[in-house]
Design a protein around this motif. Structure first.
Motif, PDB file in Angstrom:
ATOM      1  N   SER A   1       0.845  -1.199   0.000  1.00  0.00           N
ATOM      2  CA  SER A   1       0.000   0.000   0.000  1.00  0.00           C
ATOM      3  C   SER A   1       0.882   1.250   0.000  1.00  0.00           C
ATOM      4  O   SER A   1       2.106   1.170   0.152  1.00  0.00           O
ATOM      5  CB  SER A   1      -0.895  -0.031   1.240  1.00  0.00           C
ATOM      6  N   LEU A   2       0.242   2.414  -0.089  1.00  0.00           N
ATOM      7  CA  LEU A   2       0.979   3.684  -0.058  1.00  0.00           C
ATOM      8  C   LEU A   2       1.544   3.901   1.344  1.00  0.00           C
ATOM      9  O   LEU A   2       0.910   3.505   2.312  1.00  0.00           O
ATOM     10  CB  LEU A   2       0.043   4.850  -0.390  1.00  0.00           C
ATOM     11  N   PRO A   3       2.652   4.554   1.473  1.00  0.00           N
ATOM     12  CA  PRO A   3       3.506   5.107   0.426  1.00  0.00           C
ATOM     13  C   PRO A   3       4.516   4.097  -0.128  1.00  0.00           C
ATOM     14  O   PRO A   3       5.235   4.391  -1.061  1.00  0.00           O
ATOM     15  CB  PRO A   3       4.245   6.222   1.163  1.00  0.00           C
ATOM     16  N   PHE A   4       4.522   2.861   0.479  1.00  0.00           N
ATOM     17  CA  PHE A   4       5.607   1.904   0.183  1.00  0.00           C
ATOM     18  C   PHE A   4       5.577   1.385  -1.251  1.00  0.00           C
ATOM     19  O   PHE A   4       6.595   0.961  -1.783  1.00  0.00           O
ATOM     20  CB  PHE A   4       5.570   0.754   1.199  1.00  0.00           C
ATOM     21  N   LYS A   5       4.419   1.452  -1.876  1.00  0.00           N
ATOM     22  CA  LYS A   5       4.281   0.965  -3.258  1.00  0.00           C
ATOM     23  C   LYS A   5       5.292   1.645  -4.193  1.00  0.00           C
ATOM     24  O   LYS A   5       5.694   1.075  -5.204  1.00  0.00           O
ATOM     25  CB  LYS A   5       2.845   1.268  -3.709  1.00  0.00           C
ATOM     26  N   PHE A   6       5.673   2.876  -3.823  1.00  0.00           N
ATOM     27  CA  PHE A   6       6.610   3.614  -4.686  1.00  0.00           C
ATOM     28  C   PHE A   6       8.021   3.665  -4.106  1.00  0.00           C
ATOM     29  O   PHE A   6       8.837   4.454  -4.559  1.00  0.00           O
ATOM     30  CB  PHE A   6       6.078   5.029  -4.934  1.00  0.00           C
ATOM     31  N   GLU A   7       8.294   2.852  -3.096  1.00  0.00           N
ATOM     32  CA  GLU A   7       9.629   2.906  -2.479  1.00  0.00           C
ATOM     33  C   GLU A   7      10.323   1.545  -2.581  1.00  0.00           C
ATOM     34  O   GLU A   7      10.471   0.820  -1.591  1.00  0.00           O
ATOM     35  CB  GLU A   7       9.510   3.387  -1.023  1.00  0.00           C
ATOM     36  N   ALA A   8      10.745   1.227  -3.781  1.00  0.00           N
ATOM     37  CA  ALA A   8      11.416  -0.061  -4.007  1.00  0.00           C
ATOM     38  C   ALA A   8      12.855  -0.005  -3.495  1.00  0.00           C
ATOM     39  O   ALA A   8      13.530   1.004  -3.658  1.00  0.00           O
ATOM     40  CB  ALA A   8      11.407  -0.379  -5.499  1.00  0.00           C
ATOM     41  N   GLY A   9      13.303  -1.091  -2.884  1.00  0.00           N
ATOM     42  CA  GLY A   9      14.710  -1.167  -2.458  1.00  0.00           C
ATOM     43  C   GLY A   9      14.968  -0.399  -1.167  1.00  0.00           C
ATOM     44  O   GLY A   9      14.111   0.319  -0.655  1.00  0.00           O
ATOM     45  N   THR A  10      16.191  -0.570  -0.653  1.00  0.00           N
ATOM     46  CA  THR A  10      16.557   0.107   0.596  1.00  0.00           C
ATOM     47  C   THR A  10      16.705   1.605   0.340  1.00  0.00           C
ATOM     48  O   THR A  10      17.490   2.002  -0.513  1.00  0.00           O
ATOM     49  CB  THR A  10      17.879  -0.468   1.158  1.00  0.00           C
ATOM     50  N   PRO A  11      15.968   2.425   1.051  1.00  0.00           N
ATOM     51  CA  PRO A  11      16.067   3.877   0.813  1.00  0.00           C
ATOM     52  C   PRO A  11      17.292   4.486   1.496  1.00  0.00           C
ATOM     53  O   PRO A  11      18.037   3.784   2.189  1.00  0.00           O
ATOM     54  CB  PRO A  11      14.770   4.395   1.436  1.00  0.00           C
ATOM     55  N   ASN A  12      17.465   5.774   1.315  1.00  0.00           N
ATOM     56  CA  ASN A  12      18.551   6.503   1.966  1.00  0.00           C
ATOM     57  C   ASN A  12      18.093   6.827   3.394  1.00  0.00           C
ATOM     58  O   ASN A  12      17.677   7.937   3.715  1.00  0.00           O
ATOM     59  CB  ASN A  12      18.829   7.783   1.170  1.00  0.00           C
ATOM     60  N   ILE A  13      18.186   5.820   4.268  1.00  0.00           N
ATOM     61  CA  ILE A  13      17.577   5.927   5.602  1.00  0.00           C
ATOM     62  C   ILE A  13      18.215   7.056   6.420  1.00  0.00           C
ATOM     63  O   ILE A  13      17.518   7.935   6.946  1.00  0.00           O
ATOM     64  CB  ILE A  13      17.708   4.591   6.371  1.00  0.00           C
ATOM     65  N   ALA A  14      19.545   7.052   6.474  1.00  0.00           N
ATOM     66  CA  ALA A  14      20.229   8.083   7.267  1.00  0.00           C
ATOM     67  C   ALA A  14      19.915   9.467   6.697  1.00  0.00           C
ATOM     68  O   ALA A  14      19.716  10.442   7.450  1.00  0.00           O
ATOM     69  CB  ALA A  14      21.728   7.835   7.258  1.00  0.00           C
ATOM     70  N   GLY A  15      19.867   9.547   5.363  1.00  0.00           N
ATOM     71  CA  GLY A  15      19.575  10.829   4.708  1.00  0.00           C
ATOM     72  C   GLY A  15      18.186  11.336   5.063  1.00  0.00           C
ATOM     73  O   GLY A  15      17.996  12.520   5.352  1.00  0.00           O
ATOM     74  N   VAL A  16      17.214  10.426   5.071  1.00  0.00           N
ATOM     75  CA  VAL A  16      15.836  10.807   5.397  1.00  0.00           C
ATOM     76  C   VAL A  16      15.764  11.314   6.852  1.00  0.00           C
ATOM     77  O   VAL A  16      15.140  12.345   7.142  1.00  0.00           O
ATOM     78  CB  VAL A  16      14.890   9.596   5.174  1.00  0.00           C
ATOM     79  N   VAL A  17      16.454  10.602   7.740  1.00  0.00           N
ATOM     80  CA  VAL A  17      16.427  10.994   9.159  1.00  0.00           C
ATOM     81  C   VAL A  17      17.107  12.363   9.338  1.00  0.00           C
ATOM     82  O   VAL A  17      16.614  13.241  10.072  1.00  0.00           O
ATOM     83  CB  VAL A  17      17.093   9.892  10.030  1.00  0.00           C
ATOM     84  N   ALA A  18      18.224  12.553   8.612  1.00  0.00           N
ATOM     85  CA  ALA A  18      18.920  13.854   8.699  1.00  0.00           C
ATOM     86  C   ALA A  18      18.078  14.959   8.065  1.00  0.00           C
ATOM     87  O   ALA A  18      18.117  16.116   8.505  1.00  0.00           O
ATOM     88  CB  ALA A  18      20.280  13.761   8.005  1.00  0.00           C
ATOM     89  N   TYR A  19      17.298  14.595   7.065  1.00  0.00           N
ATOM     90  CA  TYR A  19      16.425  15.592   6.430  1.00  0.00           C
ATOM     91  C   TYR A  19      15.382  16.098   7.430  1.00  0.00           C
ATOM     92  O   TYR A  19      15.080  17.299   7.490  1.00  0.00           O
ATOM     93  CB  TYR A  19      15.769  14.984   5.188  1.00  0.00           C
ATOM     94  N   ALA A  20      14.866  15.186   8.245  1.00  0.00           N
ATOM     95  CA  ALA A  20      13.888  15.609   9.262  1.00  0.00           C
ATOM     96  C   ALA A  20      14.531  16.643  10.195  1.00  0.00           C
ATOM     97  O   ALA A  20      13.874  17.588  10.635  1.00  0.00           O
ATOM     98  CB  ALA A  20      13.394  14.399  10.050  1.00  0.00           C
ATOM     99  N   GLU A  21      15.846  16.470  10.455  1.00  0.00           N
ATOM    100  CA  GLU A  21      16.546  17.450  11.301  1.00  0.00           C
ATOM    101  C   GLU A  21      16.556  18.817  10.632  1.00  0.00           C
ATOM    102  O   GLU A  21      16.455  19.859  11.287  1.00  0.00           O
ATOM    103  CB  GLU A  21      17.992  17.002  11.579  1.00  0.00           C
ATOM    104  N   ALA A  22      16.720  18.820   9.279  1.00  0.00           N
ATOM    105  CA  ALA A  22      16.723  20.097   8.541  1.00  0.00           C
ATOM    106  C   ALA A  22      15.363  20.782   8.697  1.00  0.00           C
ATOM    107  O   ALA A  22      15.282  21.994   8.887  1.00  0.00           O
ATOM    108  CB  ALA A  22      17.038  19.854   7.066  1.00  0.00           C
ATOM    109  N   VAL A  23      14.292  19.977   8.620  1.00  0.00           N
ATOM    110  CA  VAL A  23      12.945  20.554   8.749  1.00  0.00           C
ATOM    111  C   VAL A  23      12.738  21.075  10.180  1.00  0.00           C
ATOM    112  O   VAL A  23      12.242  22.193  10.374  1.00  0.00           O
ATOM    113  CB  VAL A  23      11.861  19.516   8.359  1.00  0.00           C
ATOM    114  N   HIS A  24      13.169  20.283  11.189  1.00  0.00           N
ATOM    115  CA  HIS A  24      13.053  20.755  12.583  1.00  0.00           C
ATOM    116  C   HIS A  24      13.842  22.048  12.758  1.00  0.00           C
ATOM    117  O   HIS A  24      13.406  22.965  13.447  1.00  0.00           O
ATOM    118  CB  HIS A  24      13.597  19.718  13.574  1.00  0.00           C
ATOM    119  N   PHE A  25      15.006  22.088  12.106  1.00  0.00           N
ATOM    120  CA  PHE A  25      15.862  23.275  12.212  1.00  0.00           C
ATOM    121  C   PHE A  25      15.111  24.511  11.690  1.00  0.00           C
ATOM    122  O   PHE A  25      15.054  25.540  12.355  1.00  0.00           O
ATOM    123  CB  PHE A  25      17.159  23.045  11.424  1.00  0.00           C
TER     124      PHE A  25
END
Ligand code: PLP
Length: 562
Positions: A277-301
């Motif tokens: 189901s969504l959103p995973f249907k469009f997320e094939a393979g291992t994503p950039n996990i550390a990058g996504v987590v660091a991106y959340a820090e940018a948004v919090h910032f």
């Protein structure tokens, strides 16, 4: 939420803050004035520190394992989705798809949405000012399906022309693509009207928010667009992470893009594979996990500060810089009026963009020159390229003053250089010329002096007959125009004639040709341009690349002599 204080904000960015020498009075310290934020922004400490912390403390793959570490990584990853959902006011986490960046988000849409909604004879409307990333994927799918692309032009101020949009929009229009803000022009397009009109005509809207997202708050529900795409790295986040926002019903109806890994529900070799189901249907393979987590820090910032105040400060920077540039007599803006975000595009009459940008770089000022991945826009405006200053909230009025004063100095120096004596050299002796150049450069220590030397060398290059500047001699892949022709001696060695419309490239041609003059095809093929540039002490600033033209020159010479 904190008030936005420019100096305090700036202190979060180590690369910017540690290079703040412009007011120190110490000329030997080269400041970095980073005005290329449209390409990518610098990162705050919170983002920089998050990456090693993730790998040191919670690194595991997401959604897959039953162990504690994976649960921690998954939690951080999914919390990041929630953070971005709230940041852009999406309805549901299912509407936030992680990608590598804006480009991948649009490729996903062109491929998946394109297959879903386009048939032969249908039309896609896109603006002439779009980034290549919002043109080429649509060209490819349109060609595959037999659809066509209609191009929306601009008004004098550089915003898409709504009157023309009315005439382009027909029953055949299935998709409308438009940047919220052009990466070259810095003008906010009237996307609210575009979206309303497209919706009334039954077309799906794709908004490229790559530039907008960094500069002002975005509310996708208020905009009522169908899709909104952007990259983390242009809003203080890491590279390699992007977002595709899409309305759930549309995403649900679209076929998968890439397959494998997280995007499946059930795989069998005997019956059809079913998808997650969504959103995973469009997320094939291992994503950039550390990058996504660091991106959340940018948004919090960003969320720590009053976003309206941040936007207001950036608009003040834009106005100040625009007014200051207006007072420089040879500056020509490529469209009318001040920009809406701090992105300003201009040319300098009588000077090549590339020459101005490299001269500014020798004073520690990073601005961009070229077509900015918007070649159709350059063609539309009848220019080969332009200069672009793009600022962020950590930039300052002092930096703008330093930039303007340096620009005036650089233009004056360029003028004086053009008037100076020219001695043309024709050396065909193997090794003599390149040794001479290596000797000369080994005595010069600073980048600005080396830059000056390259410009002086450029003046020694004999201008090439106009008749020889043609398609055959053109060096493609170089952002300025450059040409080279080859002469072979009876002994099988080569000599060259070359030219460019940019002085810096003429200087680089003298350097590169000195390495090749009088050599055989074998010697030319074996030549290592990287170590030559290392010897010259140029590798740090002019590491051979296509962007600065060096690799394009070398490739062309190798092709012509083999
Ligand atoms: N669209 C716009 C308006 C951009 O400015 C850019 C990058 O400069 C892109 C798309 C592509 O972004 P990315 O390279 O992060 O995928």
């Amino acid at each position: 939420m904190k008030n936005f204080e420019p100096e305090q904000f700036r202190q979060h960015f180590p690369l910017i803050y540690k290079n703040r020498y412009i007011n120190s009075g110490d000329e030997s310290l080269l400041s970095i004035i980073y005005f290329d934020n449209g390409a990518t922004t610098q990162k705050p400490n919170a983002v920089i520190e998050c990456l090693p912390a993730f790998y040191q403390n919670i690194n595991a793959n997401v959604h897959r394992a039953s162990h504690n570490l994976s649960a921690k990584a998954t939690k951080a990853f999914e919390q990041a989705r929630e953070t971005v959902k709230t940041f852009i006011h999406a309805k549901s986490n299912k509407e936030i798809i992680w990608t590598k960046g804006t480009t991948e988000s649009i490729n996903l849409l062109a491929s998946s949405l394109g297959k879903k909604v386009l048939s032969s004879g249908d039309e896609i409307i896109l603006a002439v000012s779009e980034h290549h990333a919002n043109i080429v994927p649509w060209q490819i799918i349109a060609e595959q399906i037999g659809a066509s692309i209609k191009v929306l032009s601009l008004d004098a101020a550089g915003r898409v022309d709504l009157n023309e949009f009315d005439t382009l929009l027909t029953k055949q229009t299935k998709i409308v693509c438009c940047a919220h803000v052009s990466n070259v022009l810095g003008k906010i397009n009237p996307i609210v009207d575009i979206i309303k009109k497209a919706k009334a005509a039954g077309a799906v809207t794709v908004i490229d928010g790559a530039q907008a997202i960094a500069h002002f708050p975005v509310d996708v529900q208020k905009l009522d667009c169908d899709f909104y795409v952007f990259s983390a790295h242009k809003m203080y986040g890491p590279t390699g992470v992007g977002v595709l926002y899409g309305k759930e019903a549309l995403l649900d109806a679209m076929p998968p893009y890439q397959s494998g890994g997280e995007m499946i529900k059930n795989v069998s070799l005997n019956k059809p594979t079913t998808f997650n189901s969504l959103p995973f249907k469009f997320e094939a393979g291992t994503p950039n996990i550390a990058g996504v987590v660091a991106y959340a820090e940018a948004v919090h910032f960003i969320n720590q500060f009053d976003h309206d105040e941040l936007t207001k400060y950036e608009q003040q920077l834009a106005q100040y810089c625009f007014q200051a540039l207006s007072r420089v007599p040879t500056v020509k803006f490529i469209v009318e009026g001040a920009p809406d975000i701090p992105v300003i595009a201009f040319t300098i009459e009588g000077h090549h963009n590339h020459d101005i940008a490299t001269s500014l770089d020798s004073y520690g000022i990073a601005i961009r020159s070229g077509h900015h991945c918007a070649m159709p826009l350059m063609e539309y405006l009848n220019i080969s390229g332009c200069l672009r200053v793009s600022m962020a909230a950590y930039n300052s009025f002092d930096e703008i003053d330093y930039f303007i004063n340096t620009l005036i100095k650089v233009i004056q120096q360029e003028k004086e250089n053009s008037l100076g004596e020219v001695t043309h050299k024709t050396i065909h002796n193997k090794d003599t010329e390149s040794n001479e150049i290596i000797n000369k450069f080994s005595k010069i220590k600073s980048w600005d002096s080396r830059h000056r030397e390259i410009m002086l060398l450029g003046k020694t290059l004999q201008r090439m007959d106009k008749g020889l500047r043609n398609e055959d001699s053109l060096i493609s892949g170089c952002e300025s125009l450059a040409w080279v022709v080859v002469n072979k001696s009876p002994q099988g060695t080569f000599s060259f004639q070359a030219d460019s419309d940019a002085k810096i490239i003429r200087g680089l041609l003298v350097i590169v040709l000195s390495a090749f003059n009088g050599k055989s095809a074998l010697e030319i093929n074996a030549f290592d341009i990287d170590s030559f540039f290392e010897h010259l002490g140029l590798i740090q600033h002019l590491s051979p690349s296509r962007g600065n033209g060096v690799l394009a020159i070398v490739d062309k010479i190798k092709i012509l002599t083999q």
